[in-house]
Design an enzyme around this catalytic site. Structure first.
Site, PDB file in Angstrom:
ATOM      1  CB  ILE A 146       4.382   6.505  -6.632  1.00 12.70           C
ATOM      2  CG1 ILE A 146       4.748   7.520  -5.544  1.00 12.70           C
ATOM      3  CG2 ILE A 146       5.646   5.790  -7.124  1.00 12.70           C
ATOM      4  CD1 ILE A 146       5.164   6.894  -4.244  1.00 12.70           C
ATOM      5  CE1 TYR A 205      -0.283   1.203   2.056  1.00 12.71           C
ATOM      6  CE2 TYR A 205       1.273   2.286   3.540  1.00 12.71           C
ATOM      7  CZ  TYR A 205       0.835   1.997   2.254  1.00 12.71           C
ATOM      8  OH  TYR A 205       1.535   2.483   1.172  1.00 12.71           O
ATOM      9  CE  LYS A 236       3.359  -0.651  -0.531  1.00 13.92           C
ATOM     10  NZ  LYS A 236       2.878  -0.764  -1.931  1.00 13.92           N
TER      11      LYS A 236
END
Length: 320
Positions: free
Chosen positions: A32, A181, A185
């Site tokens: 991204i 994870y 975030k």
């Protein structure tokens, strides 16, 4: 309250021009982040890729220049898992002001064992959150020197079902790779919103926004060899998923709009229009857990202690 959309309507394929502005994209060499950098380059801005691997950075620069002839794009070495390298990266920008930084880079592990950064922090939390926290602190003088700079933090839809444990931010007691994870975030997203509150309290012109890409698959992403390649078979196998998710080029749209839309404002969360998973970018309601300012304050203090840096404009980027 400021409007939530620009006039004329936002066109993901024709964002506004941005000549004379300088944008830094962390992790702009892949995924991204690459498409964020490519799309921002097409606006005429100067785009700097913050990358750990010089060879992968060079490949991304070549691809962007192929896709956007005349693109003003370069790279600086940035290793978010090594706090000592972050000041060097900020100095390597060699610009008097920075109009936006997109905090995109990240690492995701799928399985144990638990790993640590060079500074002894859990790898995903240390890279995805602490590294960006420290980088923002180092960049604050450059951001404050711009007319109306933006910090855009790229979170993840995977964080929506998670909750932070302020007593175990480093996942020492409860390490499960995918959960850790998601929490790393989520910590980034908490940081982006708390940063905006502190910027407002200080009367700073800098704005902080949060974006997430929704569901973004490599198999639905257009090829950008050698940065990203895709077989016809992979595309065909993924075609049914396109009803719900999208490619990484489209996953870049919320962050790009958060950088460029003159009607976007600090404290917003941007994501894809359809179920938060795919489609054109739009502002979303803030997720319920992100409204917990007490958790955000505890995370900030823990991050300040862990990095020795404080991005709060009232304090200044102090420490190592």
């Amino acid at each position: 309250m400021p409007p939530t959309s620009s006039t004329p309507p936002w066109d993901v394929h024709r964002p506004p021009r941005a000549e004379g502005r300088v944008f830094l994209v962390t992790g702009g060499n892949a995924g991204i982040g690459y498409f964020i950098a490519e799309q921002l380059s097409a606006t005429g801005a100067t785009v700097v890729l913050g990358c750990r691997d010089p060879a992968r950075a060079a490949a991304a620069l070549t691809s962007i220049r192929t896709q956007v002839p005349g693109a003003d794009v370069r790279a600086v070495r940035l290793d978010l898992a090594d706090l000592a390298s972050i000041s060097d990266a900020a100095e390597a920008l060699e610009v008097p002001a920075l109009d936006a930084v997109v905090l995109n880079a990240g690492v995701a592990l799928d399985a144990p064992p638990r790993r640590e950064t060079a500074d002894g922090h859990e790898l995903m939390f240390g890279t995805n959150h602490l590294g960006h926290f420290a980088l923002t602190g180092r960049l604050m003088p450059l951001l404050s020197a711009a007319r109306a700079a933006r910090v855009v933090t790229v979170g993840s839809f995977a964080a929506k079902s998670e909750r932070l444990d302020p007593d175990d931010l480093q996942s020492r007691r409860d390490y499960r790779a995918k959960r850790t994870y998601g929490r790393s975030k989520l910590a980034q997203m908490y940081f982006g919103l708390e940063l905006d509150r502190r910027l407002r309290a200080h009367g700073s012109p800098v704005r902080s926004l949060v974006a997430h890409p929704g569901g973004a698959l490599d198999s639905l992403t257009p090829p950008r060899p050698p940065v990203h390649d895709r077989s016809v078979g992979a595309l065909l196998r993924a075609a049914p998923a396109a009803l719900l998710v999208q490619g990484k080029h489209a996953g870049a749209w919320p962050a790009v709009r958060a950088v460029l839309d003159p009607a976007a404002y600090g404290g917003q969360l941007w994501g894809p229009r359809r179920f938060g998973l795919r489609g054109a970018p739009r502002p979303e309601e803030t997720w319920s857990q992100l409204a917990d300012t007490a958790v955000a304050a505890r995370l900030w203090e823990a991050s300040r202690r862990a990095t020795g840096v404080d991005p709060d404009p009232a304090q200044g980027p102090r420490g190592r």
